[in-house]
Design an enzyme around this catalytic site. Structure first.
Site, PDB file in Angstrom:
ATOM      1  N   ARG A  34       5.817   4.413  11.868  1.00  0.00           N
ATOM      2  CA  ARG A  34       4.719   5.114  12.563  1.00  0.00           C
ATOM      3  C   ARG A  34       5.150   5.526  13.966  1.00  0.00           C
ATOM      4  NH1 ARG A  34       2.333   2.179   8.867  1.00  0.00           N
ATOM      5  NH2 ARG A  34       0.227   2.610   8.114  1.00  0.00           N
ATOM      6  N   ARG A 127       6.322   7.654  -8.071  1.00  0.00           N
ATOM      7  CA  ARG A 127       5.323   7.126  -7.121  1.00  0.00           C
ATOM      8  C   ARG A 127       4.285   8.216  -6.832  1.00  0.00           C
ATOM      9  NH1 ARG A 127       7.277   3.197  -2.415  1.00  0.00           N
ATOM     10  NH2 ARG A 127       5.067   2.672  -2.653  1.00  0.00           N
ATOM     11  N   SER A 170      -3.438   4.625  -2.673  1.00  0.00           N
ATOM     12  CA  SER A 170      -2.585   4.215  -1.550  1.00  0.00           C
ATOM     13  C   SER A 170      -3.227   4.583  -0.221  1.00  0.00           C
ATOM     14  CB  SER A 170      -1.217   4.905  -1.640  1.00  0.00           C
ATOM     15  OG  SER A 170      -0.458   4.617  -0.487  1.00  0.00           O
ATOM     16  N   SER A 171      -3.231   3.610   0.691  1.00  0.00           N
ATOM     17  CA  SER A 171      -3.712   3.887   2.057  1.00  0.00           C
ATOM     18  C   SER A 171      -2.794   4.875   2.764  1.00  0.00           C
ATOM     19  CB  SER A 171      -3.740   2.585   2.853  1.00  0.00           C
ATOM     20  OG  SER A 171      -2.419   2.066   2.979  1.00  0.00           O
ATOM     21  N   SER A 199      -5.245  -1.718   1.371  1.00  0.00           N
ATOM     22  CA  SER A 199      -4.397  -1.877   2.568  1.00  0.00           C
ATOM     23  C   SER A 199      -5.052  -1.341   3.835  1.00  0.00           C
ATOM     24  CB  SER A 199      -3.041  -1.174   2.350  1.00  0.00           C
ATOM     25  OG  SER A 199      -2.491  -1.483   1.109  1.00  0.00           O
ATOM     26  N   GLU A 318       0.985  -5.962  -0.133  1.00  0.00           N
ATOM     27  CA  GLU A 318       2.406  -6.230   0.154  1.00  0.00           C
ATOM     28  C   GLU A 318       2.784  -7.691  -0.061  1.00  0.00           C
ATOM     29  OE1 GLU A 318       3.979  -3.483   3.879  1.00  0.00           O
ATOM     30  OE2 GLU A 318       3.430  -5.550   4.207  1.00  0.00           O
ATOM     31  N   ARG A 349       4.525  -3.428  -9.915  1.00  0.00           N
ATOM     32  CA  ARG A 349       4.721  -4.837  -9.529  1.00  0.00           C
ATOM     33  C   ARG A 349       3.953  -5.806 -10.436  1.00  0.00           C
ATOM     34  NH1 ARG A 349       4.868  -4.202  -2.896  1.00  0.00           N
ATOM     35  NH2 ARG A 349       7.128  -4.009  -2.821  1.00  0.00           N
ATOM     36  N   ARG A 390      10.724  -6.759  -2.499  1.00  0.00           N
ATOM     37  CA  ARG A 390       9.851  -7.938  -2.535  1.00  0.00           C
ATOM     38  C   ARG A 390       9.942  -8.674  -3.874  1.00  0.00           C
ATOM     39  NH1 ARG A 390       7.695  -7.108   2.435  1.00  0.00           N
ATOM     40  NH2 ARG A 390       7.038  -4.979   2.886  1.00  0.00           N
ATOM     41  N   LYS A 415      16.118  -2.542   1.726  1.00  0.00           N
ATOM     42  CA  LYS A 415      15.040  -1.556   1.947  1.00  0.00           C
ATOM     43  C   LYS A 415      14.309  -1.871   3.242  1.00  0.00           C
ATOM     44  CE  LYS A 415      11.140   0.664  -0.481  1.00  0.00           C
ATOM     45  NZ  LYS A 415      10.009   0.562   0.413  1.00  0.00           N
TER      46      LYS A 415
HETATM   47  O1  LIG Z   1       1.285   2.315   5.682  1.00  0.00           O
HETATM   48  C1  LIG Z   1       2.138   1.453   5.471  1.00  0.00           C
HETATM   49  O2  LIG Z   1       3.048   1.178   6.285  1.00  0.00           O
HETATM   50  C2  LIG Z   1       2.043   0.685   4.211  1.00  0.00           C
HETATM   51  C3  LIG Z   1       0.883   0.706   3.472  1.00  0.00           C
HETATM   52  C4  LIG Z   1       0.711  -0.048   2.210  1.00  0.00           C
HETATM   53  O3  LIG Z   1       0.789   0.880   1.153  1.00  0.00           O
HETATM   54  P1  LIG Z   1      -0.331   0.993  -0.028  1.00  0.00           P
HETATM   55  O4  LIG Z   1      -1.621   1.304   0.603  1.00  0.00           O
HETATM   56  O5  LIG Z   1       0.218   2.071  -0.889  1.00  0.00           O
HETATM   57  O6  LIG Z   1      -0.343  -0.353  -0.699  1.00  0.00           O
HETATM   58  C5  LIG Z   1       1.783  -1.116   2.044  1.00  0.00           C
HETATM   59  O7  LIG Z   1       1.730  -1.675   0.767  1.00  0.00           O
HETATM   60  C6  LIG Z   1       3.151  -0.542   2.338  1.00  0.00           C
HETATM   61  O8  LIG Z   1       4.140  -1.514   2.182  1.00  0.00           O
HETATM   62  C7  LIG Z   1       3.235  -0.075   3.783  1.00  0.00           C
HETATM   63  C1  LIG Z   2       4.774  -1.055  -0.938  1.00  0.00           C
HETATM   64  C2  LIG Z   2       5.782  -1.202  -0.068  1.00  0.00           C
HETATM   65  O1  LIG Z   2       6.537  -0.223   0.482  1.00  0.00           O
HETATM   66  P1  LIG Z   2       6.372   1.348   0.662  1.00  0.00           P
HETATM   67  O2  LIG Z   2       6.310   1.583   2.154  1.00  0.00           O
HETATM   68  O3  LIG Z   2       7.607   1.935   0.079  1.00  0.00           O
HETATM   69  O4  LIG Z   2       5.114   1.786  -0.042  1.00  0.00           O
HETATM   70  C3  LIG Z   2       6.194  -2.555   0.385  1.00  0.00           C
HETATM   71  O5  LIG Z   2       7.023  -2.638   1.315  1.00  0.00           O
HETATM   72  O6  LIG Z   2       5.705  -3.564  -0.158  1.00  0.00           O
END
Ligand SMILES: O=C(O)C1=C[C@@H](OP(=O)(O)O)[C@@H](O)[C@H](O)C1
Ligand SMILES: C=C(OP(=O)(O)O)C(=O)O
Length: 439
Positions: A34, A127, A170-171, A199, A318, A349, A390, A415
């Protein structure tokens, strides 16, 4: 990785005595990526210190550089970066398997002049991306494709405006749009429709970091409009970002204390944070561990026997692989709920955890929105990581207390945590373990 490029199994070390160690973790992936995106759009030069240097963050650095952003890395300290924004140009972006790259960079690319082609690992092509790419299209960007590979062709500006999306997958769809939205002509108003967004702490992180850069953001709590986020157009200030340690990456180490009745300390634990990894404190307590914050150091002492847990991980998905590993060696059944969206993570997962726990003789089944795990004595075997960092660390946790666990690709931890195996070995040697030092 062997010299011939083949991946060889890593024999997970068993803990012959309770683990006692202090483990210092590198920076947060989510905060690092970010900070990089926001800095790329700022009015002037920003710095990022305590940066995570790993595959996901190096892919972000490479993507931004390709787009024209100048990123200098301090030769004396590769975690200290200087980011100098520049007019964005056409580029070819490798997303690897990084959700943050494939979801945060396209909105920025829409501001470039030229075609920006995105691709990634084979596994990344499944994805979910259609939600954010469709949203970008309706905000005025030219986007060809609905998944990797795809192309965003920018003309130097994006109209922006209002968009309705289903972010239950996904957030990062919400965060990705918000991070670049202040640079869109009309900003962006995102209205989510559908099942609850997962998330949420990660969306809070986005809001907090945008506000730190002077961007005006209205959240559902501010406006009273449920599931609506508004980013107002306007300048983005330069910031000297200081990245917190990655708390999600701390969880396997804390789990080591939990499963061996040991004690693990993680220094520099933030007293307040938007990182979902902070939730491990409550989870470990519910499972019977003693958890305390001692002057900025998190201390976890494992119980004689861990208890199973019934927990909703919707906000902190996560953490699922770590919690599943704990559950597999606890006393009594566990239910991990609210995590259907994990089927679209690095790998599916829920399927991966079910298959691998079962392979070691355990009892794990997929329920509609998560996992049910009933502990039975486990045996050794090969634990497959599915290119998921993970999953690999979950195998390492089990290997502490189950003889003969081999992780097929421990290097996939790079990663977000290169040097994981060395750090793990140092933890077991009982010496203070620091990231980056060799074993
Ligand atoms: O915005 C981010 O940095 C993340 C948001 C989440 O994603 P999801 O909302 O797809 O789970 C998390 O699982 C990912 O590891 C990192
Ligand atoms: C979901 C994950 O990663 P990504 O940022 O690739 O979505 C994670 O790190 O658990």
């Amino acid at each position: 990785m062997r010299k011939d490029g083949q991946v060889s199994n890593w024999t997970a070390p068993t803990a012959t005595t309770p683990v006692h160690a202090t483990v210092t973790l590198p920076g947060s992936k989510s905060i690092t990526n970010r900070a990089l995106v926001v800095s790329a759009l700022a009015e002037g030069t920003s710095t990022v210190t305590g940066t995570l240097r790993s595959r996901d963050t190096d892919l972000m650095i490479a993507a931004l550089r390709d787009l024209g952003v100048v990123i200098d890395i301090d030769p004396a300290d590769p975690t200290s970066l200087t980011v100098v924004p520049a007019p964005l140009r056409g580029a070819t972006i490798d997303c690897g398997l990084a959700g943050t790259v494939m979801r945060f960079v396209p909105p920025l690319a829409a501001l470039a002049r030229g075609a920006v082609a995105f691709d990634g690992d084979e596994q990344a092509r499944s994805r979910p991306l259609d939600t954010i790419l469709g949203a970008l299209r309706s905000l005025g960007a030219q986007v060809d494709g609905d998944a990797l590979p795809f192309t965003v062709t920018g003309s130097g500006s994006v109209a922006g405006g209002s968009v309705e999306i289903d972010a239950s997958g996904s957030s990062q769809f919400v965060s990705g749009l918000m991070l670049s939205a202040a640079a869109f002509d009309d900003g962006v108003t995102i209205h989510h429709v559908g099942k609850p967004v997962p998330s949420m702490p990660h969306i809070d992180m986005t809001v907090e970091m945008l506000r730190a850069a002077g961007v005006r953001v209205d959240t559902p709590a501010d406006s009273g409009d449920a599931d609506t986020w508004r980013v107002h157009p306007g300048p983005i200030r330069s910031v000297d970002w200081v990245v917190e340690p990655d708390l999600s990456n701390a969880t396997p180490f804390l789990a080591a204390a939990a499963v061996t009745s040991g004690e693990v300390r993680v220094p520099h634990w933030p007293s307040t944070t938007t990182q979902p990894g902070d939730a491990i404190r409550g989870i470990l307590e519910s499972m019977g561990a003693a958890v305390r914050l001692d002057d900025g150091t998190l201390v976890v002492r494992g119980p004689e026997k861990l208890r199973g847990i019934d927990v909703d991980l919707h906000d902190v998905g996560e953490l699922t692989p770590t919690v599943a590993a704990l559950a597999a060696v606890a006393e009594g059944p566990s239910w991990l709920r609210g995590i259907a969206h994990l089927r679209g993570h690095e790998t599916d997962r829920l399927a991966a955890l079910t298959t691998e726990i079962t392979r070691l003789g355990g009892t794990a089944i997929e329920i509609e929105d998560g996992l049910e795990i009933r502990p039975v004595p486990l045996h050794g075997g090969v634990w497959h990581a599915y290119a998921d960092h993970r999953m690999a660390t979950a195998g390492a946790i089990l290997g502490l207390v189950v003889d003969g666990v081999e992780v097929d690709d421990i290097d996939t931890t790079s990663k977000t945590l290169p040097g994981f195996a060395a750090l793990w070995n140092q933890m077991l040697a009982g010496s203070p373990a620091h990231e980056g030092s060799s074993s």
